[in-house]
Motif scaffolding. Structure first.
Motif, PDB file in Angstrom:
ATOM      1  N   UNK A   1      57.381  36.059  15.995  1.00  0.00           N
ATOM      2  CA  UNK A   1      58.103  35.610  17.178  1.00  0.00           C
ATOM      3  C   UNK A   1      59.420  34.938  16.830  1.00  0.00           C
ATOM      4  N   UNK A   2      59.454  34.230  15.699  1.00  0.00           N
ATOM      5  CA  UNK A   2      60.710  33.621  15.239  1.00  0.00           C
ATOM      6  C   UNK A   2      61.669  34.691  14.731  1.00  0.00           C
ATOM      7  N   UNK A   3      61.119  35.737  14.138  1.00  0.00           N
ATOM      8  CA  UNK A   3      61.940  36.822  13.575  1.00  0.00           C
ATOM      9  C   UNK A   3      62.767  37.526  14.648  1.00  0.00           C
ATOM     10  N   UNK A   4      62.168  37.761  15.816  1.00  0.00           N
ATOM     11  CA  UNK A   4      62.850  38.539  16.864  1.00  0.00           C
ATOM     12  C   UNK A   4      64.121  37.867  17.358  1.00  0.00           C
ATOM     13  N   UNK A   5      64.095  36.583  17.791  1.00  0.00           N
ATOM     14  CA  UNK A   5      65.352  35.971  18.241  1.00  0.00           C
ATOM     15  C   UNK A   5      66.387  35.858  17.125  1.00  0.00           C
ATOM     16  N   UNK A   6      65.932  35.687  15.867  1.00  0.00           N
ATOM     17  CA  UNK A   6      66.878  35.642  14.744  1.00  0.00           C
ATOM     18  C   UNK A   6      67.613  36.974  14.609  1.00  0.00           C
ATOM     19  N   UNK A   7      66.870  38.056  14.737  1.00  0.00           N
ATOM     20  CA  UNK A   7      67.489  39.393  14.673  1.00  0.00           C
ATOM     21  C   UNK A   7      68.472  39.588  15.822  1.00  0.00           C
ATOM     22  N   UNK A   8      68.092  39.108  17.014  1.00  0.00           N
ATOM     23  CA  UNK A   8      68.988  39.228  18.175  1.00  0.00           C
ATOM     24  C   UNK A   8      70.280  38.458  17.925  1.00  0.00           C
ATOM     25  N   UNK A   9      70.171  37.260  17.339  1.00  0.00           N
ATOM     26  CA  UNK A   9      71.366  36.468  17.028  1.00  0.00           C
ATOM     27  C   UNK A   9      72.243  37.214  16.029  1.00  0.00           C
ATOM     28  N   UNK A  10      71.617  37.828  15.041  1.00  0.00           N
ATOM     29  CA  UNK A  10      72.373  38.601  14.056  1.00  0.00           C
ATOM     30  C   UNK A  10      73.102  39.773  14.692  1.00  0.00           C
ATOM     31  N   UNK A  11      72.427  40.463  15.629  1.00  0.00           N
ATOM     32  CA  UNK A  11      73.051  41.605  16.314  1.00  0.00           C
ATOM     33  C   UNK A  11      74.225  41.137  17.170  1.00  0.00           C
ATOM     34  N   UNK A  12      74.048  40.011  17.878  1.00  0.00           N
ATOM     35  CA  UNK A  12      75.136  39.468  18.693  1.00  0.00           C
ATOM     36  C   UNK A  12      76.337  39.146  17.806  1.00  0.00           C
ATOM     37  N   UNK A  13      76.071  38.544  16.636  1.00  0.00           N
ATOM     38  CA  UNK A  13      77.159  38.228  15.720  1.00  0.00           C
ATOM     39  C   UNK A  13      77.879  39.476  15.237  1.00  0.00           C
ATOM     40  N   UNK A  14      77.115  40.527  14.907  1.00  0.00           N
ATOM     41  CA  UNK A  14      77.722  41.775  14.429  1.00  0.00           C
ATOM     42  C   UNK A  14      78.566  42.426  15.521  1.00  0.00           C
ATOM     43  N   UNK A  15      78.026  42.456  16.758  1.00  0.00           N
ATOM     44  CA  UNK A  15      78.787  43.038  17.863  1.00  0.00           C
ATOM     45  C   UNK A  15      80.030  42.217  18.168  1.00  0.00           C
ATOM     46  N   UNK A  16      79.904  40.888  18.068  1.00  0.00           N
ATOM     47  CA  UNK A  16      81.050  40.023  18.307  1.00  0.00           C
ATOM     48  C   UNK A  16      82.155  40.274  17.306  1.00  0.00           C
ATOM     49  N   UNK A  17      81.793  40.443  16.038  1.00  0.00           N
ATOM     50  CA  UNK A  17      82.805  40.726  15.004  1.00  0.00           C
ATOM     51  C   UNK A  17      83.463  42.076  15.242  1.00  0.00           C
ATOM     52  N   UNK A  18      82.669  43.039  15.692  1.00  0.00           N
ATOM     53  CA  UNK A  18      83.234  44.364  15.976  1.00  0.00           C
ATOM     54  C   UNK A  18      84.227  44.279  17.131  1.00  0.00           C
ATOM     55  N   UNK A  19      83.865  43.535  18.184  1.00  0.00           N
ATOM     56  CA  UNK A  19      84.765  43.357  19.316  1.00  0.00           C
ATOM     57  C   UNK A  19      86.012  42.597  18.894  1.00  0.00           C
ATOM     58  N   UNK A  20      85.858  41.618  18.019  1.00  0.00           N
ATOM     59  CA  UNK A  20      86.987  40.832  17.552  1.00  0.00           C
ATOM     60  C   UNK A  20      87.969  41.700  16.769  1.00  0.00           C
ATOM     61  N   UNK A  21      87.449  42.597  15.947  1.00  0.00           N
ATOM     62  CA  UNK A  21      88.328  43.511  15.204  1.00  0.00           C
ATOM     63  C   UNK A  21      89.112  44.396  16.161  1.00  0.00           C
ATOM     64  N   UNK A  22      88.435  44.889  17.203  1.00  0.00           N
ATOM     65  CA  UNK A  22      89.147  45.718  18.182  1.00  0.00           C
ATOM     66  C   UNK A  22      90.189  44.899  18.925  1.00  0.00           C
ATOM     67  N   UNK A  23      89.870  43.646  19.253  1.00  0.00           N
ATOM     68  CA  UNK A  23      90.820  42.770  19.941  1.00  0.00           C
ATOM     69  C   UNK A  23      92.088  42.578  19.107  1.00  0.00           C
ATOM     70  N   UNK A  24      91.922  42.361  17.812  1.00  0.00           N
ATOM     71  CA  UNK A  24      93.091  42.196  16.942  1.00  0.00           C
ATOM     72  C   UNK A  24      93.913  43.474  16.863  1.00  0.00           C
ATOM     73  N   UNK A  25      93.233  44.613  16.883  1.00  0.00           N
ATOM     74  CA  UNK A  25      93.963  45.892  16.899  1.00  0.00           C
ATOM     75  C   UNK A  25      94.700  46.065  18.224  1.00  0.00           C
ATOM     76  N   UNK A  26      94.054  45.660  19.324  1.00  0.00           N
ATOM     77  CA  UNK A  26      94.723  45.728  20.624  1.00  0.00           C
ATOM     78  C   UNK A  26      95.991  44.880  20.623  1.00  0.00           C
ATOM     79  N   UNK A  27      95.880  43.669  20.100  1.00  0.00           N
ATOM     80  CA  UNK A  27      97.038  42.774  20.072  1.00  0.00           C
ATOM     81  C   UNK A  27      98.179  43.380  19.260  1.00  0.00           C
ATOM     82  N   UNK A  28      97.824  43.947  18.112  1.00  0.00           N
ATOM     83  CA  UNK A  28      98.835  44.567  17.261  1.00  0.00           C
ATOM     84  C   UNK A  28      99.499  45.744  17.959  1.00  0.00           C
TER      85      UNK A  28
END
Length: 320
Positions: free
Chosen positions: A65-92
């Motif tokens: 049960x502890x493993x599942x929310x940890x994995x979800x947090x990791x996925x949110x972080x990965x998606x956030x970094x991906x969105x952030x990279x696209x945001x920087x490309x948009x700005x450029x």
């Protein structure tokens, strides 16, 4: 070209450096904790099976049960970094421009226009584009409030100009009630056309297109036979404005992306109402043609009577 500090100090964009660090921490910790808790849970299960100890299974469930929310947090972080990279490309890609076509952004990013629009909505909601706005038809991104205010002013002027053109475009032969009905109807038909392009569902958009075509045919009959204005008061005063209101509600629900039972049922009811209105317009148009048919029949009867009186009808029998 803007310097590094200029880009992050610019009031158009949020400073996302802290977001980047946060997403990285979430991704790493989430992944580490998720894998660790998963392995611990697995080892406990193996131990429980080997020792046949029942309470160890309960402990394994807790770690899982502890493993599942940890994995979800990791996925949110990965998606956030991906969105952030696209945001920087948009700005450029945007540079110093305050208005950019979505199609141009999509080509520069090698993404679909739908993906770019979805990204822009998310980035505007997250306030990373602090002054960002999408135009109503999702064809352009406006990056600054100043440019947005200019756009709204131009849209107001365009709408006023269209309304004036619709009013002025009424044929000179139309006067009184006929001219009023024509002007009001033309304005509502223009609204229907502008709303149609905002509808995502193809079947619904086609229904609106059929509704517009029938309405334009009714307008054409009014131009030819101004006396039909008396039959079209509800057409211009109720049916067309109601159709516009229904489309406003439909577009709002579509834009909200709500998939609940009530929203789905409302969309279905609006689609059915549009089909019903289209059928009503068909019957109204047919009644206008019927009035014309009666007039034509009367004209033909009078014509035959005059021809007979003048002896110009000819023989009813063919000579052999």
């Amino acid at each position: 070209m803007n310097s590094f500090s200029d880009i992050f100090d610019d009031s158009k964009f949020a400073n996302t450096m802290t977001f980047g660090a946060g997403y990285l921490i979430m991704m790493i910790l989430g992944a580490l904790m998720g894998v660790s808790m998963g392995l611990v849970s697995l080892f406990i299960v193996i131990g429980a099976l080997a020792s046949e100890t029942a309470w160890l299974f309960f402990l394994a469930v807790i770690f899982a049960g502890i493993c599942i929310p940890c994995c979800i947090i990791g996925i949110i972080g990965a998606k956030g970094r991906k969105l952030l990279r696209r945001f920087n490309r948009y700005k450029s890609l945007l540079g110093t421009r305050s208005v950019v076509n979505i199609a141009d952004i999509a080509r520069g990013m090698r993404l679909s226009e739908q993906t770019v629009v979805a990204d822009m909505r998310l980035l505007i909601d997250k306030r990373w584009f602090k002054q960002g706005h999408l135009t109503d038809d999702n064809t352009a991104l406006i990056v600054t409030d100043a440019a947005w205010n200019e756009y709204l002013l131009l849209e107001q002027r365009r709408a006023a100009s269209q309304a004036k053109e619709s009013k002025d475009s009424a044929p000179d032969t139309l006067t009184g009630d006929a001219r009023t009905v024509y002007t009001e109807s033309a304005a509502f038909i223009e609204q229907l056309k502008s709303k149609r392009v905002l509808i995502r569902d193809g079947e619904t958009a086609d229904s609106v297109e059929r509704l517009i075509l029938r309405a334009e045919k009714i307008m054409a009959r009014l131009r030819e036979y101004p006396s039909s204005a008396a039959k079209l008061e509800k057409f211009s005063g109720y049916f067309l404005p109601t159709a516009c209101k229904l489309l406003d509600n439909y577009i709002q629900i579509e834009d909200d992306g709500t998939s609940g039972t009530t929203a789905v049922q409302t969309l279905s009811e609006i689609r059915q109402a549009l089909v019903t209105l289209s059928g009503a317009f068909d019957r109204l148009l047919d009644s206008l043609y019927q009035d014309t048919a009666w007039d034509i029949s009367s004209d033909i009867t009078v014509l035959n009577a005059v021809l007979a009186r003048e002896g110009l009808c000819g023989n009813s029998f063919t000579e052999v």
